[in-house]
Scaffold this active site. Structure first.
Site, mmCIF file in Angstrom:
data_model
loop_
_atom_site.group_PDB
_atom_site.id
_atom_site.type_symbol
_atom_site.label_atom_id
_atom_site.label_comp_id
_atom_site.label_asym_id
_atom_site.label_seq_id
_atom_site.Cartn_x
_atom_site.Cartn_y
_atom_site.Cartn_z
ATOM 1 N N TRP A 324 -47.153 -2.496 19.436
ATOM 2 C CA TRP A 324 -46.263 -1.934 18.646
ATOM 3 C C TRP A 324 -46.350 -2.649 17.130
ATOM 4 C CZ3 TRP A 324 -40.605 -2.828 17.565
ATOM 5 C CH2 TRP A 324 -40.432 -4.339 17.429
ATOM 6 N N ASP A 325 -46.902 -3.744 17.224
ATOM 7 C CA ASP A 325 -46.950 -4.433 15.725
ATOM 8 C C ASP A 325 -47.572 -3.371 14.667
ATOM 9 O OD1 ASP A 325 -46.494 -6.036 17.865
ATOM 10 O OD2 ASP A 325 -47.456 -7.893 16.884
ATOM 11 N N GLU A 455 -37.490 -9.418 23.215
ATOM 12 C CA GLU A 455 -37.756 -9.675 24.655
ATOM 13 C C GLU A 455 -37.206 -10.898 25.535
ATOM 14 O OE1 GLU A 455 -41.835 -10.766 23.314
ATOM 15 O OE2 GLU A 455 -42.365 -8.450 23.669
ATOM 16 N N LYS A 563 -34.641 -12.796 20.747
ATOM 17 C CA LYS A 563 -35.844 -13.573 20.460
ATOM 18 C C LYS A 563 -36.407 -13.093 18.963
ATOM 19 C CE LYS A 563 -40.694 -13.753 21.847
ATOM 20 N NZ LYS A 563 -41.609 -13.052 22.707
ATOM 21 N N GLN A 564 -35.902 -11.938 18.759
ATOM 22 C CA GLN A 564 -36.410 -11.184 17.533
ATOM 23 C C GLN A 564 -35.225 -10.051 17.216
ATOM 24 O OE1 GLN A 564 -39.450 -10.054 20.184
ATOM 25 N NE2 GLN A 564 -40.116 -8.453 18.677
#
Ligand code: IFM
Length: 730
Positions: A324-325, A455, A563-564
């Site tokens: 998806w980046d 994640e 995580k993000q």
């Protein structure tokens, strides 16, 4: 780039690890990638990477289950085009080398390296390597070696033939770090022909049945030559890398190193003209930003059949997979600077629809499509479904990008041929995947057992980000569909939709449930997030990060730890869904529990902090982001650059510091936040067939319409008509 030469060299990077240098200084053109590996030792060399050229290997599950993906896909390490063998007149190898300098000229794409090479007796020669990749005839690469005596004056044997040998690491292997690549065995390499000036080899994959031919050509000397060093001499080689039937057209003699350099120069001139991003007042940041944009352009597949791997073509980390980046972090740069590249990236997704429809069925969804979380050809290849297949938001991410592309380009042709079909199929997926429930006497639509971007939290109900993306996806299918039903009934009918289906999408979108946390008055990451304890950060030593390498996933999943960016990313993408005060609370809460173990995190915190007017705070995240690979912040740049983060640094400047947004009425908005450390910055944006040049300094914002018709624009909340130039005091 304002006629200023921007050159990245050894002094600009913090780590001299060979693997880092090889990745950072790699050359690529969206089709093939060549790391700046040491041509003598080949240390850390992943060889040549061709976008989309991969091999399958079976995934071995200890405990298989229905519809788990069957195969890995791994980008193939093809032989190096740079490796060279040097011998002295007694046939002893010069096999020690030391890199003295390396410089990458971002204005024309030329790479120059200087090595001191020595033999066992310590005798030395200097080897300068100049190379460039063709940015027009993508199959070509040119490399020129110049040799000069230092302490060795005798004859030098230069051998550029391939040694077709199995490397020690050939064979299937497992790796402990999921971010690295896998080793593949079923590749065969043959020499097809070899004469004094030319050598042709063919590489074939057994399982994916792909083939590549590499033709090497020495333009003056023989491939194996012996010459007296005296005052020195040069040898130039041209390489042509042809995949299957692709790139057969131009013969190697029709190209030359000069032409390759010329094509490269022209390409970069155009790129900088379209996507200037100049920071005045901080040369280090300015250089890093240009480098990031340079590598972003280099990584991008341009043929509609290939995409951008998480590491681009700079390394084999994540096996060359696209995530998806692309849509969330890299596509915005292309949408607003080079819409043609953006279009092709989206067309790649269209070409994977067959796999996506099949995957939806495997997940029990009869109508619609579910795109792969990670893949090269579009087929799901992740063996760990909690952090892949369950990340259904990929569908919404692709739809979001289509919406943004269309908003910025009005490209009806794209929408009719490709875009709407994706919107429709993804909307159908959400409709069948979600469920109607009743809460407090109100019917609402929910998405259960999903994983959001973060994640470190998996398989939860109603991930806020996922629900927002689904809502947007359903609404886009509705609005675009209705427009198409009126403007091009034929296309609409071909897809077997109906106005009532579109209305159903809208109805669902209107009733999607969004979890809220009542205590903090913020969007909750998901239904159960706040019932978990916060991760014991004060008992976690620095050496235990990233957590994913030190703790079992289930250990991590039972805590509140990010995580993000997750909810904050949704706030970034949908600025009109949140008030300033809620955004402030939300940012503060989620920031304290985010580890930024993912390279996709900091850029979003920066952009959102800038929007909130916390410019110093934003700047701290930004400085980490913009030099992430140059400083090896994540510790794994040798596996390849973090392409999403490179795109993230552009997002920070344009959507953070310049505050660029598109309003719900489709107007371009600029809300400047100049970092105190800069004198000014300048960006170029393509929007609805216009090219804009925007300069923001301490006192004013200036917008120049470089090409295209006058347009309405919003600067600092005030709507203006831009005919030629607008200057507004900040
Ligand atoms: O897509 C990302 C994911 O969000 C975090 N782990 C790495 C992937 C590839 O960059």
């Amino acid at each position: 780039m304002h006629n200023r030469k921007l050159i990245l060299s050894l002094k600009d990077i913090n780590s001299n690890k060979k693997g880092n240098i090889a990745a950072i200084f790699s050359l690529s053109n969206g089709y093939m990638g060549i790391q700046a590996s040491d041509p003598i030792t080949g240390a850390n060399d992943v060889g040549t990477l061709v976008n989309g050229f991969f091999e399958y290997s079976p995934i071995t599950y200890g405990e298989p289950a229905a519809f788990y993906p069957k195969n890995n896909q791994t980008i193939v390490s093809l032989p190096s085009l740079r490796k060279i063998r040097l011998l002295d007149e007694n046939n002893h190898s010069f096999n020690f080398s030391e890199l003295k300098n390396i410089s990458l000229d971002l204005s024309n794409g030329q790479l120059t390296e200087v090595y001191e090479v020595s033999n066992q007796g310590g005798e030395k020669i200097e080897m300068t390597v100049a190379s460039a990749i063709d940015q027009k005839k993508l199959a070509f690469y040119g490399i020129k070696f110049s040799f000069k005596p230092i302490s060795y004056q005798g004859k030098l044997v230069v051998d550029k033939h391939y040694k077709i040998e199995r490397k020690n690491n050939d064979g299937v292997g497992e790796v402990e770090d999921p971010r690295k690549t896998r080793l593949v065995k079923s590749i065969s390499k043959h020499i097809i022909s070899s004469d004094d000036f030319r050598e042709v080899i063919k590489i074939e994959t057994k399982e994916s049945q792909q083939s590549v031919t590499i033709e090497g050509y020495s333009t003056s000397e023989k491939m194996l030559t012996k010459r007296a060093l005296k005052t020195g001499f040069d040898i130039t080689y041209i390489y042509k890398v042809s995949e299957g039937v692709k790139n057969k057209g131009v013969s190697i003699e029709q190209n030359s190193f000069d032409k390759i350099k010329e094509h490269s120069h022209k390409f970069w001139e155009d790129v900088w003209n379209q996507s200037e991003v100049t920071v005045s007042g901080n040369d280090e940041i300015n250089l890093a930003l240009h480098f990031n944009i340079f590598q972003l352009n280099q990584a991008t597949g341009r043929d509609g059949k290939t995409n951008i791997a998480a590491k681009g073509l700079t390394g084999s980390g994540y096996e060359g997979h696209t995530f998806w980046d692309t849509e969330m972090y890299m596509l915005p740069y292309f949408i607003y600077t080079n819409p043609e590249f953006a279009r092709n990236l989206l067309i790649y997704r269209y070409h994977t629809l067959t796999f996506a429809r099949k995957r939806a069925k495997e997940l029990g969804i009869k109508h619609g499509a579910l795109f792969a979380w990670r893949s090269i050809n579009g087929e799901e290849t992740s063996a760990y479904y909690p952090a892949s297949t369950a990340a259904y938001h990929i569908n919404g991410d692709i739809a979001y990008a289509i919406g943004k592309y269309y908003e910025a380009t009005d490209d009806d042709d794209f929408m009719e041929k490709y875009g709407f079909e994706i919107l429709l199929e993804t909307a159908r997926f959400w409709r069948e995947f979600g469920s109607w429930t009743e809460k407090g006497g109100k019917k609402q639509f929910e998405f259960l057992t999903v994983t959001g971007p973060d994640e470190y939290t998996a398989m939860v109900d109603n991930n806020y980000f996922t629900n927002r993306m689904a809502e947007n996806n359903l609404k886009l299918a509705y609005t675009v569909g209705l427009r198409l039903a009126k403007s091009n009934q034929k296309v609409f009918d071909r897809l077997n939709s109906s106005e009532s289906e579109l209305r159903e999408f809208h109805h669902i979108a209107d009733n999607i449930y969004f979890p809220m946390n009542a205590q903090y008055q913020i969007n909750a990451q998901d239904d159960s997030f706040f019932s978990k304890p916060v991760w014991p950060f004060n008992k976690t030593p620095k050496t235990k990060y990233p957590l994913l390498l030190h703790y079992h996933p289930l250990n991590i999943y039972r805590y509140q730890v990010n995580k993000q960016a997750d909810t904050i990313l949704a706030d970034f993408l949908f600025p009109e869904t949140i008030t300033d005060s809620q955004l402030r609370r939300e940012f503060e809460y989620y920031e304290t529990i985010t580890t930024h173990d993912s390279s996709l995190s900091r850029s979003i915190f920066s952009a959102v902090a800038a929007r909130m007017g916390k410019v110093n705070h934003a700047y701290r995240y930004f400085t980490d982001t913009v030099r992430l690979d140059l400083t090896d912040l994540q510790g794994n740049t040798e596996d390849g650059l973090h392409l999403a983060n490179l795109g993230g640094s552009w997002l920070d400047v344009v959507q953070g510091f310049a505050g660029m947004q598109v309003s719900s009425q489709g107007l371009l908005k600029i809300i400047p936040h100049l970092p105190a450390e800069w004198d000014s910055f300048q960006i170029r944006l393509a929007f609805k067939k216009r090219l804009l040049d925007i300069v923001i300094d301490k006192s004013q914002t200036q917008i120049v319409l470089l090409s295209g018709d006058p347009m309405e624009i919003v600067i600092n909340q005030s709507q203006q008509t831009l005919t030629k130039i607008i200057k507004i005091n900040n």
